[in-house]
Design an enzyme around this catalytic site. Sequence first.
Site, PDB file in Angstrom:
ATOM      1  CG  ASP A 277       0.780  -4.845   2.151  1.00  0.00           C
ATOM      2  OD1 ASP A 277      -0.333  -4.212   2.803  1.00  0.00           O
ATOM      3  OD2 ASP A 277       1.614  -4.884   2.032  1.00  0.00           O
TER       4      ASP A 277
ATOM      5  CD  GLN B 276      -2.905  -0.904   2.264  1.00  0.00           C
ATOM      6  OE1 GLN B 276      -2.905  -1.970   3.250  1.00  0.00           O
ATOM      7  NE2 GLN B 276      -3.719  -0.071   2.403  1.00  0.00           N
TER       8      GLN B 276
END
Length: 471
Positions: free
Chosen positions: A231, A71
Amino acid sequence: MPLVAGVDSSTQSCKVVVRDAETGRLVREGRAPHPAGTAVPPAARQAELADAVARAGGLDDVADASVAGQQQGMVCLDGYGAVVRDALLWNDTRSADAAAELISDLGGGEAGRRAWAEAVGLVPVASFTVTKLRWLASAEPRNAARTAAVCLPHDWLTWRLAGAPGIDALRTDRSDASGTGYWSPATGEYRFDLFGLAFGRDDVLLPQVLAPTGRAGRLRTGALLRAGAGDCAGAALGVGAGPGDVIVSIGTSGIVSTVSDVPAADPSGIVAGFADVTGRFLPLVCTLNAARVLDAAAAMLRVDHAGLSALALSAPAGADGLVLVPYLEGERTPNRPHATGAVHGLTLRTSTPAHLARAAVEGMLCALADGLDAMLAQGTTVDRVILVGGGARSAAVRRIAPAVFGRPVLVPPPGEYVADGAARQAAWMLSGGPQPPSWTIGQAETHEADAVPAIRERYAAARANIVDRAD
């Protein structure tokens, strides 16, 4: 039976799993390494994804696919969809000063932090996209002027898999959007005013944020592409986490997260108020230094990870007072982007490989335990602590974690849970059901140990003496 594919484009490698959509049975998998660095050409990530897909036997027979990934990066595109500059990843700290500026722009100090937390559920630090945009506008004004669209690394990969049909086809999901600093998990809307505050203009296209059941396009084979995930949210879905479960993920970064029915807004900035992929929320704490602390310790001691684990377990709890503060790449929690690591309590007695190995494991876990404390302070209920990630494969980590966390730890079988979460998202969309399918992930181990408060007390004292290089 239909097959689904899940992708995890993480910091160190790209992983692809192909699973049976109904049972979750692993059919095949593949992976390809990523080069080191905090700024990377997006095309390299696409090439590595293609390599991992090839090693997984291709995607020609899958019905649905989803991409999860690290991210908080920044991919800038011009009006034709060309990449403007190398993507900045989450662990690039060059925007640390920009983060401080953005807090100051909303009042500074406690007032500024509270304003950001109330607006978007987080307080700017160097990891978040909004700070990278401020840095770009200041440091590279020509590249900023060329930028017509901004997206996240997993958004870009999904878009490329769909054939890059134009920047107006960029799509993202709630979990990844919630790490930008200009999308509110509480309202489900972009804050273009905050985007403009950071970038100096707000006439930039941003990806459409899809609902949990949304679709982002199709593969060339006709298979549907789903919204994907950040994630952390992918891992939570991969292990089947629900409210009351705290997930401690030890990968390149360390993540402490939990599934919640309400959004978080922590003005201290320690807890980031992210969203998950099911419509709930995923408050989390992130440390920059996790599994690579173990890598570094193993390299210093010239042993492999099994050897490091054996050394650590041969030393006493607390390492006879030796403490390693693991800020090897600066740190995000606490926000010390320019700090370095340090070793305290070095004596003739503690000058052994076993003591250093133990101190490295305990130091990494203490940093994560600080994150767990911050979650508890926000009212998080902890029914279970679930330990995942590459670092969880270390016997020393599994056995020492309960003593540091002060509670039992559940360790699922080793797996690619971010990629599995993406695959489970694809299977959910394929089934059309109200909830993700129930997949059996195997028998988990439970590890218990008596808490050793002295470990955390010594760590806290050593951490307080860390000096930031920028001070």
